[in-house]
Design an enzyme around this catalytic site. Structure first.
Site, PDB file in Angstrom:
ATOM      1  N   CYS A  43      -5.197  37.546 -15.744  1.00 41.52           N
ATOM      2  CA  CYS A  43      -6.147  36.513 -15.287  1.00 41.52           C
ATOM      3  C   CYS A  43      -6.165  36.445 -13.766  1.00 41.52           C
ATOM      4  O   CYS A  43      -6.235  35.349 -13.174  1.00 41.52           O
ATOM      5  CB  CYS A  43      -5.828  35.147 -15.873  1.00 41.52           C
ATOM      6  SG  CYS A  43      -5.841  35.133 -17.661  1.00 41.52           S
TER       7      CYS A  43
ATOM      8  N   LYS B 294       5.213  26.767 -19.736  1.00 45.51           N
ATOM      9  CA  LYS B 294       5.886  27.791 -18.917  1.00 45.51           C
ATOM     10  C   LYS B 294       7.263  27.310 -18.455  1.00 45.51           C
ATOM     11  O   LYS B 294       8.036  28.082 -17.909  1.00 45.51           O
ATOM     12  CB  LYS B 294       5.021  28.137 -17.704  1.00 45.51           C
ATOM     13  CG  LYS B 294       3.711  28.832 -18.093  1.00 45.51           C
ATOM     14  CD  LYS B 294       2.990  29.323 -16.880  1.00 45.51           C
ATOM     15  CE  LYS B 294       1.536  29.607 -17.100  1.00 45.51           C
ATOM     16  NZ  LYS B 294       1.271  30.727 -18.002  1.00 45.51           N
TER      17      LYS B 294
ATOM     18  N   GLN C  11       3.882  28.708 -11.906  1.00 50.29           N
ATOM     19  CA  GLN C  11       4.994  29.668 -11.941  1.00 50.29           C
ATOM     20  C   GLN C  11       6.155  29.216 -11.065  1.00 50.29           C
ATOM     21  O   GLN C  11       7.153  29.917 -10.951  1.00 50.29           O
ATOM     22  CB  GLN C  11       4.517  31.063 -11.491  1.00 50.29           C
ATOM     23  CG  GLN C  11       3.389  31.634 -12.322  1.00 50.29           C
ATOM     24  CD  GLN C  11       3.812  31.967 -13.763  1.00 50.29           C
ATOM     25  OE1 GLN C  11       4.997  31.911 -14.111  1.00 50.29           O
ATOM     26  NE2 GLN C  11       2.845  32.297 -14.587  1.00 50.29           N
TER      27      GLN C  11
ATOM     28  N   ASP D 257      -1.148  25.125  -7.132  1.00 48.08           N
ATOM     29  CA  ASP D 257      -1.011  25.533  -8.530  1.00 48.08           C
ATOM     30  C   ASP D 257       0.443  25.947  -8.723  1.00 48.08           C
ATOM     31  O   ASP D 257       0.850  27.050  -8.342  1.00 48.08           O
ATOM     32  CB  ASP D 257      -1.976  26.692  -8.793  1.00 48.08           C
ATOM     33  CG  ASP D 257      -1.754  27.344 -10.150  1.00 48.08           C
ATOM     34  OD1 ASP D 257      -0.843  26.913 -10.877  1.00 48.08           O
ATOM     35  OD2 ASP D 257      -2.488  28.298 -10.457  1.00 48.08           O
TER      36      ASP D 257
ATOM     37  N   HIS E  21      -4.802  32.913  -9.639  1.00 44.54           N
ATOM     38  CA  HIS E  21      -5.122  33.020 -11.068  1.00 44.54           C
ATOM     39  C   HIS E  21      -6.558  32.526 -11.257  1.00 44.54           C
ATOM     40  O   HIS E  21      -7.034  31.683 -10.500  1.00 44.54           O
ATOM     41  CB  HIS E  21      -4.143  32.120 -11.827  1.00 44.54           C
ATOM     42  CG  HIS E  21      -4.212  32.194 -13.314  1.00 44.54           C
ATOM     43  ND1 HIS E  21      -5.176  31.542 -14.051  1.00 44.54           N
ATOM     44  CD2 HIS E  21      -3.421  32.829 -14.215  1.00 44.54           C
ATOM     45  CE1 HIS E  21      -4.967  31.768 -15.336  1.00 44.54           C
ATOM     46  NE2 HIS E  21      -3.912  32.549 -15.465  1.00 44.54           N
TER      47      HIS E  21
HETATM   48  N1  C6P Z   1      -0.650  32.363 -16.445  1.00 39.44           N
HETATM   49  C1  C6P Z   1       0.233  34.474 -17.231  1.00 39.44           C
HETATM   50  O1  C6P Z   1       0.562  35.275 -18.106  1.00 39.44           O
HETATM   51  P1  C6P Z   1      -2.513  27.470 -18.478  1.00 39.44           P
HETATM   52  O2  C6P Z   1      -3.146  28.573 -19.259  1.00 39.44           O
HETATM   53  O3  C6P Z   1      -3.496  26.365 -18.147  1.00 39.44           O
HETATM   54  O4  C6P Z   1      -1.243  26.965 -19.063  1.00 39.44           O
HETATM   55  O5  C6P Z   1      -2.051  28.124 -17.074  1.00 39.44           O
HETATM   56  C2  C6P Z   1      -2.991  28.798 -16.275  1.00 39.44           C
HETATM   57  C3  C6P Z   1      -2.322  29.392 -15.079  1.00 39.44           C
HETATM   58  C4  C6P Z   1      -2.627  28.886 -13.815  1.00 39.44           C
HETATM   59  N2  C6P Z   1      -2.014  29.352 -12.729  1.00 39.44           N
HETATM   60  C5  C6P Z   1      -1.085  30.312 -12.775  1.00 39.44           C
HETATM   61  C6  C6P Z   1      -0.413  30.767 -11.516  1.00 39.44           C
HETATM   62  C7  C6P Z   1      -0.736  30.866 -14.003  1.00 39.44           C
HETATM   63  O6  C6P Z   1       0.204  31.809 -14.061  1.00 39.44           O
HETATM   64  C8  C6P Z   1      -1.380  30.413 -15.185  1.00 39.44           C
HETATM   65  C9  C6P Z   1      -1.092  31.035 -16.517  1.00 39.44           C
HETATM   66  C10 C6P Z   1      -0.259  33.097 -17.630  1.00 39.44           C
HETATM   67  O7  C6P Z   1       0.291  34.762 -16.039  1.00 39.44           O
HETATM   68  C11 C6P Z   1      -1.320  33.183 -18.675  1.00 39.44           C
HETATM   69  S1  C6P Z   1      -2.810  33.891 -18.079  1.00 39.44           S
END
Ligand code: C6P
Length: 425
Positions: A383, A243, A220, A217, A140
């Site tokens: 992203c 999430k 997910q 990270d 991401h």
């Molecule tokens: N992915 C998706 O629709 P934040 O925005 O900081 O809560 O998370 C960022 C982020 C970082 N790593 C991974 C693997 C992610 O999936 C995400 C967020 C969302 O896939 C929004 S772009």
């Protein structure tokens, strides 16, 4: 996978097939009973943000109504009560992810901020020009751009492990990318586009054997599988509460105590200091050193409630449930003419995330037509533009499954996609 993967007796579960009995607790989620565009809501966008169970919403409201104050500041009764609740939330999160101690848990705004914190603090204080950071092709942007900013500031070198056509990361490719200058490996636990589960315990062993640290990270992963950061052998692990059925505005940086202790602050302000004069400031120990200003207090209470909720349901059961839904969706979507699943199958485990395209139909159009039927999926680059390039597409349609989804939701998706075919010929 046979038709049994999709079998589900009665509304709302439990699913049969590869998943042990798990009854999706749909009644816990008030939003699931509202219609969208005159249709029952089918929420297949949990990877973007998961819906909130009543228990999380109630915990936050009750705290705000009965115990609210700023934390670590007031000497009044409510100040003490709020501080106790906030620190209890930190303890709850630490236990939930298997941290050795609560002071290894830093509350941040989300995973994005957590990675920026590590890049700005650990990165700038320990990495030198020419030192290497190893990423994978499926990251991401939150696990790419902070390292690029560090590259501009410090001259570190980014190296990228390619992914296979099946969306997996091979340990041989990782081994070949690690070198004598590798100082940090930073990888997703689960791909937000393909659902690929990376073998992070093995990656930790390889990174450490190369003398590097590992940042995972876990955005997910934490919502849908048991995660024990200590057992995984990571050095840093980050995730966002929203999430995992918790609130927005809070996330977690977990770091090994000795690493956090050696890291300088990255933001300055109230409550992260031991003493301040115009000549010199000294700082508190972690985690407070990294929590400048008023933290997300009500959100911490919500995050702790989300941990309780997930632990109560059982993460292993949730993982099996989401995998069963994904397997069912793979089977159903294969029958849609012109639909191509992207890197959907291969060795290793997959979480409940699935990307696809339909010949001649833009993913945004797919999502728009589905929306008219009350079905919410995500369309776009998610992203993860480098991954899009690797897949040879500009965007995908993505369905992601949460603990509240049922095989009826998969049926609705498959039927909705047939309708997309009709609309676009
Ligand atoms: N992915 C998706 O629709 P934040 O925005 O900081 O809560 O998370 C960022 C982020 C970082 N790593 C991974 C693997 C992610 O999936 C995400 C967020 C969302 O896939 C929004 S772009």
């Amino acid at each position: 996978m046979g038709a049994a993967a999709c079998a589900e007796p009665g509304p709302g579960g439990p699913l049969t097939g590869p998943s042990p009995a798990f009854r999706p607790p749909r009644d816990d989620f008030p939003i699931l009973s509202r219609p969208v565009n005159g249709q029952p809501l089918v929420w297949l966008d949990s990877a973007a943000s998961a819906q909130k169970p009543r228990i999380v919403l109630d915990a936050m409201r009750t705290f705000a109504e009965t115990h609210y104050a700023n934390v670590h500041r007031g000497v009044h009764g409510l100040g003490h009560a709020a501080t106790e609740a906030y620190e209890a939330a930190r303890n709850r999160v630490a236990a939930f992810i298997g941290a050795a101690a609560a002071d290894e848990v830093v509350f941040v705004r989300g995973a994005t901020e957590a990675i920026n914190l590590v890049a700005a603090s650990f990165g700038r204080s320990t990495l030198r020009a020419g030192d290497e950071i190893v990423l994978t092709e499926l990251e991401h942007h939150a696990n790419i751009v902070p390292w690029q900013l560090l590259r501009e500031a410090s001259g570190v070198v980014l190296r990228v492990v390619p992914i296979g056509d099946d969306g997996t990361v091979s340990l041989d490719d990782l081994r070949a990318t690690l070198g004598t200058r590798t100082r940090l490996v930073a990888v997703a636990h689960v791909s937000n586009v393909l659902g690929t589960v990376l073998p992070v315990a093995e990656i930790a062993r390889l990174a450490h054997a190369a003398g590097a640290r590992l940042l995972v990270d876990g955005c997910q992963a934490v919502p849908g599988r048991p995660v024990d950061v200590t057992a995984l052998g990571a050095d840093f692990y980050v995730f966002s509460a929203h999430k995992m059925y918790g609130p927005t505005g809070i996330g977690v940086l977990w770091g090994r105590r000795e690493l956090l202790a050696a890291m300088p602050p990255w933001q300055g302000g109230g409550e992260m200091i031991a003493s301040v004069s115009f000549e010199r400031t000294t700082f508190k120990k972690p985690p407070y050193r990294f929590e400048a200003g008023t933290p997300p207090i009500i959100e911490a209470i919500g995050l702790a409630a989300a941990c309780d909720y997930l632990a109560g349901l059982g993460l292993a059961g949730i993982a099996a449930h989401e995998q069963a839904l994904r397997a069912c969706a793979v089977e159903r979507l294969r029958a849609v003419p012109g639909l191509r699943l992207l890197a959907a199958e291969g060795p290793g485990e997959r979480a409940g995330i699935l990307s696809f395209i339909i010949d001649g139909v833009h993913p945004h159009d797919i999502a728009t037509v589905l929306d008219t039927a009350g079905i919410a999926i995500r369309a776009g680059h998610h992203c993860a533009q480098p991954l899009m390039r690797r897949l040879g597409v500009a965007a995908t349609a993505r369905a992601s499954f949460g603990l509240y989804n049922t095989s009826a939701d998969v049926d609705a998706l498959a039927e909705g996609l047939m309708r997309v075919r009709e609309v676009f010929g």
